[in-house]
Write a protein that holds these residues in place. Structure first.
Motif, mmCIF file in Angstrom:
data_model
loop_
_atom_site.group_PDB
_atom_site.id
_atom_site.type_symbol
_atom_site.label_atom_id
_atom_site.label_comp_id
_atom_site.label_asym_id
_atom_site.label_seq_id
_atom_site.Cartn_x
_atom_site.Cartn_y
_atom_site.Cartn_z
ATOM 1 N N ARG A 1 -7.902 4.290 -1.120
ATOM 2 C CA ARG A 1 -8.385 4.287 0.271
ATOM 3 C C ARG A 1 -9.851 4.676 0.240
ATOM 4 O O ARG A 1 -10.255 5.565 -0.518
ATOM 5 N N ILE B 1 -1.120 5.200 4.005
ATOM 6 C CA ILE B 1 -2.139 4.315 4.583
ATOM 7 C C ILE B 1 -1.757 3.989 6.027
ATOM 8 O O ILE B 1 -0.607 3.690 6.321
ATOM 9 N N VAL C 1 -9.227 -0.131 2.633
ATOM 10 C CA VAL C 1 -8.669 0.024 1.298
ATOM 11 C C VAL C 1 -9.422 -0.831 0.282
ATOM 12 O O VAL C 1 -9.964 -1.880 0.616
ATOM 13 N N VAL D 1 0.853 -1.193 0.000
ATOM 14 C CA VAL D 1 0.000 0.000 0.000
ATOM 15 C C VAL D 1 0.889 1.244 0.000
ATOM 16 O O VAL D 1 2.061 1.176 0.393
ATOM 17 N N LYS E 1 -3.754 -5.990 -6.015
ATOM 18 C CA LYS E 1 -3.137 -4.666 -5.853
ATOM 19 C C LYS E 1 -4.090 -3.680 -5.204
ATOM 20 O O LYS E 1 -5.299 -3.707 -5.418
ATOM 21 N N TYR E 2 -3.482 -2.799 -4.412
ATOM 22 C CA TYR E 2 -4.192 -1.686 -3.793
ATOM 23 C C TYR E 2 -4.746 -0.794 -4.904
ATOM 24 O O TYR E 2 -4.076 -0.532 -5.895
ATOM 25 N N VAL F 1 -9.181 -3.233 -2.874
ATOM 26 C CA VAL F 1 -8.183 -4.139 -3.431
ATOM 27 C C VAL F 1 -8.765 -4.821 -4.668
ATOM 28 O O VAL F 1 -9.906 -5.271 -4.654
#
Length: 189
Positions: free
Chosen positions: A186, A168, A174, A164, A182-183, A176
């Motif tokens: 937020r 964060i 978050v 992240v 993958k991030y 995903v």
């Protein structure tokens, strides 16, 4: 059941080959001289999760697969099975975790999914493309090191670890991507 042409085999298309349902995960087409073409696809079996490479020629016909979808809810897992409840019938069912693969890392209790049914049997479960998960733990950012290009590891509420951005914090929620892990962003309050 209808037939598909090779150009119908776009990414995400479900068809059957020798009574086994497959989903196209990658597609490329080559046009040959005199109007002919070939299609190269990577296909994933919706029965056992195996991925195969297959080539189809212009005149080949492919049988569509009669796969129906039903809403379900994730309950829990053990060493090899994931357990769900059909939202309409309240019946519980299990799916081998190998079929879902790495996406199972993004399941949390109570999460809504879509079960896929072929020939009266549940063969697969589709997760949402993106899920929101709370960050259980991550290191605090070093003062001044809060750009989005600097990444760190974060443990999510279900124990999965992802990278992240530095800004964060523990307790943030978050978004995903369940396909890549993958991030994305937020969650805004």
């Amino acid at each position: 059941m209808s037939n598909l042409s090779i150009t119908d085999l776009k990414k995400g298309t479900i068809f059957q080959l020798e009574r086994v349902p497959y989903k196209v995960v990658d597609y490329s087409q080559k046009v040959l001289g005199r109007g002919g073409s070939i299609v190269n696809v990577k296909i994933k079996s919706l029965i056992d999760g195996k991925v195969l490479a297959k080539t189809f020629k212009g005149a080949d016909t492919i049988q569509s697969a009669d796969v129906t979808n039903s809403e379900a809810q994730y309950l829990y897992s053990d060493t090899s099975q994931l357990y769900f409840m059909d939202s309409g019938t309240y019946e519980t069912f299990s799916v081998n975790s190998k079929i879902i693969g790495g996406q199972a890392d993004y399941l949390i209790e109570g999460q809504k999914v879509v079960s896929q049914i072929f020939d009266g049997n549940i063969i697969n479960v589709e997760l949402p493309k993106n899920v929101f998960l709370e960050v259980r733990y991550t290191e605090d950012a070093v003062k001044g090191d809060t750009s989005s290009s600097i990444v760190k590891e974060a443990e999510l509420e279900n124990g999965t670890k992802i990278k992240v951005p530095a800004f964060i914090k523990t307790g943030d929620v978050v978004n995903v991507d369940t396909t890549t892990g993958k991030y994305r962003e937020r969650k805004k309050d």
